[in-house]
Design a protein around this motif. Sequence first.
Motif, mmCIF file in Angstrom:
data_model
loop_
_atom_site.group_PDB
_atom_site.id
_atom_site.type_symbol
_atom_site.label_atom_id
_atom_site.label_comp_id
_atom_site.label_asym_id
_atom_site.label_seq_id
_atom_site.Cartn_x
_atom_site.Cartn_y
_atom_site.Cartn_z
ATOM 1 N N GLU A 1 0.041 0.360 11.342
ATOM 2 C CA GLU A 1 0.662 -0.384 10.250
ATOM 3 C C GLU A 1 -0.233 -1.479 9.674
ATOM 4 O OE1 GLU A 1 4.893 -1.278 10.705
ATOM 5 O OE2 GLU A 1 4.831 -0.213 12.623
ATOM 6 N N SER B 1 1.650 -3.426 6.642
ATOM 7 C CA SER B 1 3.087 -3.627 6.821
ATOM 8 C C SER B 1 3.384 -4.081 8.249
ATOM 9 C CB SER B 1 3.850 -2.331 6.514
ATOM 10 O OG SER B 1 3.469 -1.305 7.410
ATOM 11 N N ASN C 1 6.212 -6.403 9.392
ATOM 12 C CA ASN C 1 7.583 -5.916 9.520
ATOM 13 C C ASN C 1 7.797 -5.078 10.779
ATOM 14 O OD1 ASN C 1 8.204 -6.996 6.934
ATOM 15 N ND2 ASN C 1 7.309 -5.188 5.966
ATOM 16 N N THR D 1 1.220 3.047 5.921
ATOM 17 C CA THR D 1 2.040 2.381 6.913
ATOM 18 C C THR D 1 2.398 3.401 7.986
ATOM 19 O OG1 THR D 1 4.111 2.972 5.843
ATOM 20 C CG2 THR D 1 3.033 0.956 5.087
ATOM 21 N N SER E 1 1.505 0.521 1.262
ATOM 22 C CA SER E 1 1.853 -0.877 1.476
ATOM 23 C C SER E 1 2.433 -1.459 0.191
ATOM 24 C CB SER E 1 0.602 -1.663 1.885
ATOM 25 O OG SER E 1 0.813 -3.030 1.764
ATOM 26 N N ASP E 2 3.326 -2.444 0.318
ATOM 27 C CA ASP E 2 3.980 -2.966 -0.873
ATOM 28 C C ASP E 2 3.326 -4.225 -1.408
ATOM 29 O OD1 ASP E 2 4.670 -4.692 1.127
ATOM 30 O OD2 ASP E 2 6.827 -4.605 0.827
#
Length: 228
Positions: free
Chosen positions: A70, A115, A118, A220, A226-227
Amino acid sequence: MFSVDLHSHSRFFHGWRGRPTRYDPIGLKLNGVFAKLRGLDGFAVTNHDYAYSAEGDFPTIPGNEVTTTEGHVLVVGPNPPRRTEPNALTPGELVDLAHERGCATILAHPFRNSSARNSGAAFDAVELNGKNTEHIARTRRLAEELGLPLVGGSDAHYPFEIGRAYTEIDAPDLSAESVAAAIREGRVEPVVKLSPLDELLDEAYTRIHARKQWLDPEPTAQGQKSDD
């Protein structure tokens, strides 16, 4: 109190994507020269998926910037995993492995192709990255949300980049054991200190990373983009 850059690379270029970046004695020596000029007391050597202990003219701390499923996570301490296979370990698995080896784990550049923030992994600290100063406010909020201390690392790939971000560490000495313990116990404070050249480079890095992320984002754990 010691001033330590907790994120640096001894090779100027990564080489092939997805492969470990190994030991480079010339790059390491040059990093030491510039670290001394910057007024640092030491720096961690965190090449991608490759760790080594190096005794040179300037104090160094063993480390590894591990490519988890991630995103990147820094492992710093007396016995980081020597080689890691990119995308083989989850963040949680890496944290467990690092702690077994007496090391500390740092969530690296949490808003750049990652990510891992998270993942729920029990990181020891969150990094203010010297290449992504536009993320400082978000990173501070993230560390507060996670209840974790902040550290600073330059993410230097060229010697003149060493020390643009670093960490003030409250430790009795600069041994790898003492540094790892100070990170885990929160006896750290990040510092971002950009020279005029660093400020120009920071703008360039922002554009480059935005372009790279759009063209070739890191996956991810779910194989999604990825955002950030």
